[in-house]
Design an enzyme around this catalytic site. Structure first.
Site, PDB file in Angstrom:
ATOM      1  N   HIS A  50       0.842  -1.190   0.000  1.00  0.00           N
ATOM      2  CA  HIS A  50       0.000   0.000   0.000  1.00  0.00           C
ATOM      3  C   HIS A  50       0.879   1.242   0.000  1.00  0.00           C
ATOM      4  CE1 HIS A  50      -3.816  -2.156   1.719  1.00  0.00           C
ATOM      5  NE2 HIS A  50      -3.397  -2.658   0.572  1.00  0.00           N
ATOM      6  N   GLU A  52       1.348   3.779   2.043  1.00  0.00           N
ATOM      7  CA  GLU A  52       2.117   4.104   3.246  1.00  0.00           C
ATOM      8  C   GLU A  52       3.371   3.236   3.347  1.00  0.00           C
ATOM      9  OE1 GLU A  52      -2.301   4.185   4.601  1.00  0.00           O
ATOM     10  OE2 GLU A  52      -1.105   3.338   2.965  1.00  0.00           O
ATOM     11  N   CYS A  87      -1.499  -1.160   7.449  1.00  0.00           N
ATOM     12  CA  CYS A  87      -0.612   0.003   7.379  1.00  0.00           C
ATOM     13  C   CYS A  87      -0.506   0.702   8.733  1.00  0.00           C
ATOM     14  CB  CYS A  87      -1.109   0.982   6.313  1.00  0.00           C
ATOM     15  SG  CYS A  87      -0.871   0.364   4.631  1.00  0.00           S
ATOM     16  N   TRP A 173     -15.072  12.656 -37.072  1.00  0.00           N
ATOM     17  CA  TRP A 173     -15.002  12.699 -35.612  1.00  0.00           C
ATOM     18  C   TRP A 173     -15.711  13.944 -35.106  1.00  0.00           C
ATOM     19  CZ3 TRP A 173     -13.604   8.397 -33.252  1.00  0.00           C
ATOM     20  CH2 TRP A 173     -12.722   7.525 -33.886  1.00  0.00           C
ATOM     21  N   ASP A 203     -20.067   0.006 -36.280  1.00  0.00           N
ATOM     22  CA  ASP A 203     -18.674   0.469 -36.283  1.00  0.00           C
ATOM     23  C   ASP A 203     -17.635  -0.636 -36.232  1.00  0.00           C
ATOM     24  OD1 ASP A 203     -19.775   3.016 -36.214  1.00  0.00           O
ATOM     25  OD2 ASP A 203     -19.631   3.180 -34.022  1.00  0.00           O
ATOM     26  N   LEU A 207     -12.724  -1.604 -28.941  1.00  0.00           N
ATOM     27  CA  LEU A 207     -12.998  -1.278 -27.539  1.00  0.00           C
ATOM     28  C   LEU A 207     -11.827  -1.628 -26.632  1.00  0.00           C
ATOM     29  CD1 LEU A 207     -16.734  -2.414 -27.218  1.00  0.00           C
ATOM     30  CD2 LEU A 207     -15.827  -0.164 -27.860  1.00  0.00           C
ATOM     31  N   GLY A 299     -24.982   3.654 -27.616  1.00  0.00           N
ATOM     32  CA  GLY A 299     -25.766   4.569 -28.425  1.00  0.00           C
ATOM     33  C   GLY A 299     -26.895   5.159 -27.601  1.00  0.00           C
ATOM     34  N   SER A 305     -31.784   3.270 -21.675  1.00  0.00           N
ATOM     35  CA  SER A 305     -32.090   2.083 -20.878  1.00  0.00           C
ATOM     36  C   SER A 305     -31.265   2.057 -19.590  1.00  0.00           C
ATOM     37  CB  SER A 305     -31.821   0.813 -21.690  1.00  0.00           C
ATOM     38  OG  SER A 305     -32.691   0.722 -22.796  1.00  0.00           O
TER      39      SER A 305
END
Length: 372
Positions: A50, A52, A87, A173, A203, A207, A299, A305
């Site tokens: 972590h 610390e 920690c 674009w 398209d 992704l 979209g 939704s």
């Protein structure tokens, strides 16, 4: 430098873990003694030290004594055993005098216990230093640890007249290269990216995250009827990038089998209002796949939704200083929409920034359904 300056530095360090600490929080730490920074660290990836302990390791490697020093840490120190020891033990062992904390940790295993342990050991603890900024970098972690559901960011690019495409459907674009590069950082920030089958058919996207040394997000495709082509980029690369196809219970079982052979994970979910149950999808993704965050690049229909289902936590809009016009040109959110202005989905904690010629507007969703 002031206490706020040291905490700002800890915040900068925390951001270095972006995309690699999931499902842990982003944390940075700075150690200061006699007005001099003697150590610094951040949580680099899940399973590693972590922040610390990394800061203490920085000091120990150079033989620096931390006794009587101040520790600035963006999140309440942990006090439980996980993949690493607490920690709080390291802070006490290094004889830190004062600890400045940014955010309290909502994790039930911590939740104020870390601070109490430090105070009971005679260490002075100053809380809520730059808390708003410290909270903001961990909005994903805080949401996930308290709701056990993914933090969903609905992202889109639009013109100043609210269009996500021309009336012809052309959309590349809308924003500048700088804004599109910023999107790649958001793909790195989120564990998964989700889109609908309409986007895949139109398209044929990949992704993936295109940042150097980045990490590809888990890909989630909402495809109720399993219309995804077997030759699509998504399916062709499913063995190298984890890909989840969310389909309806009554979808084609034979095609589901083929998709699984090709490397996809196919989930079969109930239908609600003609599409898959998005709340059930969120539950499964969180519980079975430990997905704490999703960048929704859908979209207009999927956006509606998701918003109407109550799963959206944040809206991220990229706005270009241009106008498309067109009565039939699509806007970011489709569907039926609300009946009256009073029933609108309210947004809060809005921030506006500029990137090149474009603008970024970020807001939290204030009015959303409670998840069971």
């Amino acid at each position: 430098m002031t206490d706020l300056d040291y905490m700002k530095l800890a915040l900068e360090l925390a951001q270095k873990g972006l995309g690699f600490v999931h499902p842990n929080p982003l944390v940075g730490a700075v150690i200061v003694k006699n007005g001099e920074i003697i150590g610094a660290g951040w949580h680099k990836k899940c399973g590693d030290l972590h922040a610390e302990r990394n800061a203490f390791a920085d000091c120990d490697s150079r033989g620096i004594d931390c006794s009587g020093a101040d520790l600035y840490v963006t999140l309440e120190p942990c006090c439980h055993y996980g993949k690493t020891p607490p920690c709080t033990e390291a802070i006490i062992a290094h004889r830190i005098k004062r600890v400045f904390v940014g955010s309290p940790d909502p994790n039930p295993l911590v939740a104020g216990k870390g601070i109490r342990i430090l105070r009971n050991s005679g260490i002075t603890v100053i809380e809520n230093v730059l808390r708003k900024e410290c909270d903001r970098i961990n909005d994903i972690f805080f949401h996930y640890i308290t709701t056990h559901r993914p933090f969903v960011t609905m992202k889109y690019a639009m013109t100043m007249d609210g269009k996500i495409a021309c009336h012809t459907g052309e959309s590349k674009w809308i924003t500048s290269a700088a804004a599109r590069q910023h999107v790649q950082r958001e793909r790195l920030r989120h564990t998964a990216i989700m889109t609908g089958i309409g986007t895949v058919l139109a398209d044929d996207p990949m992704l993936t995250c295109r940042l150097k040394n980045g990490r590809d997000p888990v890909r989630i495709i909402c495809d109720s009827d399993l219309r995804i082509p077997l030759q699509s980029n998504i399916v062709r690369t499913a063995r190298t990038v984890q890909t989840i196809i969310a389909s309806a219970e009554d979808s084609d079982k034979d095609k589901a089998t083929v998709l699984e052979v090709l490397g996809c994970i196919v989930l079969r979910l109930p239908r609600v209002d003609g599409h898959i149950d998005l709340n059930e999808l969120m539950r499964v993704l969180a519980k079975k796949y430990t997905i704490d965050s999703i960048l929704l690049e859908g979209g207009a229909e999927l956006n509606w939704s998701a918003l109407n289902s109550g799963i959206v936590s944040k809206v991220l809009a990229y706005v270009a200083p241009k106008m498309f016009g067109g009565a039939d040109a699509k806007s970011p959110v489709g569907g039926l929409g609300v009946d009256t202005p009073d029933s609108a989905f309210m947004l809060t904690d809005t921030r506006v920034s500029r990137i090149g010629e474009d603008f970024i507007i970020e807001s939290k969703v204030k009015k959303k359904c409670l998840l069971g």
